[in-house]
Design a protein around this motif. Structure first.
Motif, PDB file in Angstrom:
ATOM      1  N   GLY A 294       0.815  -1.207   0.000  1.00  0.00           N
ATOM      2  CA  GLY A 294       0.000   0.000   0.000  1.00  0.00           C
ATOM      3  C   GLY A 294       0.845   1.251   0.000  1.00  0.00           C
ATOM      4  N   VAL A 295       2.044   1.164   0.559  1.00  0.00           N
ATOM      5  CA  VAL A 295       2.968   2.298   0.586  1.00  0.00           C
ATOM      6  C   VAL A 295       3.798   2.361  -0.693  1.00  0.00           C
ATOM      7  CG1 VAL A 295       4.995   3.275   1.730  1.00  0.00           C
ATOM      8  CG2 VAL A 295       3.108   2.389   3.102  1.00  0.00           C
ATOM      9  N   LEU A 296       4.369   1.232  -1.088  1.00  0.00           N
ATOM     10  CA  LEU A 296       5.249   1.212  -2.260  1.00  0.00           C
ATOM     11  C   LEU A 296       4.504   1.149  -3.585  1.00  0.00           C
ATOM     12  CD1 LEU A 296       8.234  -1.165  -1.350  1.00  0.00           C
ATOM     13  CD2 LEU A 296       8.186   1.323  -1.398  1.00  0.00           C
ATOM     14  N   GLY A 297       3.355   0.500  -3.599  1.00  0.00           N
ATOM     15  CA  GLY A 297       2.700   0.195  -4.861  1.00  0.00           C
ATOM     16  C   GLY A 297       3.249  -1.110  -5.401  1.00  0.00           C
ATOM     17  N   LEU A 298       2.533  -1.752  -6.295  1.00  0.00           N
ATOM     18  CA  LEU A 298       2.913  -3.078  -6.770  1.00  0.00           C
ATOM     19  C   LEU A 298       4.164  -3.063  -7.645  1.00  0.00           C
ATOM     20  CD1 LEU A 298      -0.605  -4.612  -7.521  1.00  0.00           C
ATOM     21  CD2 LEU A 298       0.830  -4.906  -5.497  1.00  0.00           C
ATOM     22  N   GLU A 299       4.307  -2.048  -8.462  1.00  0.00           N
ATOM     23  CA  GLU A 299       5.477  -1.992  -9.357  1.00  0.00           C
ATOM     24  C   GLU A 299       6.773  -1.846  -8.562  1.00  0.00           C
ATOM     25  OE1 GLU A 299       7.286   0.620 -13.099  1.00  0.00           O
ATOM     26  OE2 GLU A 299       5.234   0.969 -12.405  1.00  0.00           O
ATOM     27  N   LYS A 300       6.787  -0.937  -7.590  1.00  0.00           N
ATOM     28  CA  LYS A 300       7.999  -0.751  -6.794  1.00  0.00           C
ATOM     29  C   LYS A 300       8.253  -1.944  -5.875  1.00  0.00           C
ATOM     30  CE  LYS A 300       8.082   4.292  -6.845  1.00  0.00           C
ATOM     31  NZ  LYS A 300       8.009   5.543  -6.034  1.00  0.00           N
ATOM     32  N   ALA A 301       7.178  -2.585  -5.417  1.00  0.00           N
ATOM     33  CA  ALA A 301       7.333  -3.787  -4.599  1.00  0.00           C
ATOM     34  C   ALA A 301       7.997  -4.891  -5.421  1.00  0.00           C
ATOM     35  CB  ALA A 301       5.973  -4.255  -4.086  1.00  0.00           C
ATOM     36  N   GLU A 302       7.587  -5.012  -6.680  1.00  0.00           N
ATOM     37  CA  GLU A 302       8.195  -6.008  -7.568  1.00  0.00           C
ATOM     38  C   GLU A 302       9.678  -5.712  -7.783  1.00  0.00           C
ATOM     39  OE1 GLU A 302       7.690  -7.699 -12.153  1.00  0.00           O
ATOM     40  OE2 GLU A 302       6.211  -6.320 -11.308  1.00  0.00           O
ATOM     41  N   ASN A 303      10.007  -4.452  -8.002  1.00  0.00           N
ATOM     42  CA  ASN A 303      11.413  -4.077  -8.192  1.00  0.00           C
ATOM     43  C   ASN A 303      12.243  -4.343  -6.944  1.00  0.00           C
ATOM     44  OD1 ASN A 303      10.947  -3.204 -10.815  1.00  0.00           O
ATOM     45  ND2 ASN A 303      10.494  -1.103 -10.185  1.00  0.00           N
ATOM     46  N   LEU A 304      11.645  -4.121  -5.777  1.00  0.00           N
ATOM     47  CA  LEU A 304      12.341  -4.392  -4.519  1.00  0.00           C
ATOM     48  C   LEU A 304      12.678  -5.872  -4.389  1.00  0.00           C
ATOM     49  CD1 LEU A 304      13.363  -3.515  -1.729  1.00  0.00           C
ATOM     50  CD2 LEU A 304      11.019  -3.791  -0.874  1.00  0.00           C
ATOM     51  N   ILE A 305      11.756  -6.727  -4.808  1.00  0.00           N
ATOM     52  CA  ILE A 305      12.004  -8.177  -4.756  1.00  0.00           C
ATOM     53  C   ILE A 305      13.148  -8.561  -5.685  1.00  0.00           C
ATOM     54  CG2 ILE A 305      11.018 -10.453  -5.224  1.00  0.00           C
ATOM     55  CD1 ILE A 305       8.278  -9.241  -4.424  1.00  0.00           C
ATOM     56  N   TYR A 306      13.168  -7.997  -6.890  1.00  0.00           N
ATOM     57  CA  TYR A 306      14.269  -8.281  -7.820  1.00  0.00           C
ATOM     58  C   TYR A 306      15.605  -7.817  -7.245  1.00  0.00           C
ATOM     59  CZ  TYR A 306      10.682  -9.159 -11.372  1.00  0.00           C
ATOM     60  OH  TYR A 306       9.608  -9.656 -12.073  1.00  0.00           O
ATOM     61  N   ASP A 307      15.601  -6.641  -6.616  1.00  0.00           N
ATOM     62  CA  ASP A 307      16.836  -6.128  -6.006  1.00  0.00           C
ATOM     63  C   ASP A 307      17.328  -7.074  -4.916  1.00  0.00           C
ATOM     64  OD1 ASP A 307      16.865  -3.906  -7.629  1.00  0.00           O
ATOM     65  OD2 ASP A 307      15.915  -2.579  -6.154  1.00  0.00           O
TER      66      ASP A 307
END
Length: 218
Positions: free
Chosen positions: A190-203
């Motif tokens: 809810g804070v990051l949004g789904l796109e940034k959450a996905e990028n965080l997982i890849y990182d």
């Protein structure tokens, strides 16, 4: 990283926080097997029943009275079948799920949604456990969009799902679903949004494993 073993990502989640969406995105981009409700089909086959007989018990614990009532109803529905079928217990279903998840995790790279998979695979060296949560408004909007329900019904579904999933995890693993300490990553979508959450997982994957492609087994 242990060479020779596949990468397995497990996602536990609150309803509406994007677990299924992000799971599919990860599986598609990394060319990994995606498992969610497919596990029900495999468990049904293992226990010698139909998937629809297990769907209503997916990620939930039932009371002894519920088990008795539903077993009676099921027995009547198969009264003329060649052999009597006894409805499996919660522990029997979880054991079948665990066996299937462990087998897949040792053979193929996969993204697995829920069903205590983060607990089941806690000793798997190439396992990444993720927990997704979000504020009520974010979740409510997504549930309304996905299922086409009213705001009131979305809230009721979220409350029911949270209760059943938390009880399921606690009863069968002894853990608290919302305890971030048991996961490698806990993300507020809810804070990051789904796109940034996905990028965080890849990182995270790149930081921990380096070249992720080198350990993916299809």
């Amino acid at each position: 990283m242990v060479q020779g073993l596949p990468l397995v990502i497990t996602i536990n989640r609150q309803l509406g926080s994007g677990g299924a969406f992000l799971g599919r995105q990860l599986a598609e981009k990394l060319k990994m097997l995606y498992l969610d409700r497919e596990i029900i089909n495999k468990v049904a086959e293992e226990l010698g029943t139909l998937p629809e007989n297990l769907e209503w018990r997916d990620e939930r614990i039932i009371s002894k009275w519920q088990a008795i009532i539903n077993s009676i109803g099921y027995s009547q529905s198969v009264l003329y079948s060649p052999a009597e079928y006894i409805m499996p217990s919660d522990k029997e279903i979880f054991k079948a799920e665990s066996d299937i998840i462990l087998k897949i995790a040792n053979e193929r790279s996969a993204v697995i949604i829920g069903r205590g998979s983060s607990y089941i695979l806690q000793n798997h060296p190439n396992h990444v456990s993720i927990y997704l949560h979000a504020n009520v408004e974010f979740r409510k909007q997504r549930v309304q969009e996905i299922y086409g329900v009213s705001s009131e019904d979305a809230i009721k579904s979220m409350e029911s799902s949270d209760k059943f999933r938390a009880r399921y995890i606690h009863e069968l693993t002894g853990l608290e679903m919302n305890d971030a300490r048991q996961y490698h990553l806990s993300i507020d979508t809810g804070v990051l949004g789904l796109e940034k959450a996905e990028n965080l997982i890849y990182d995270y994957l790149r930081t921990r494993f380096g070249n992720v492609d080198s350990i993916i087994k299809n």
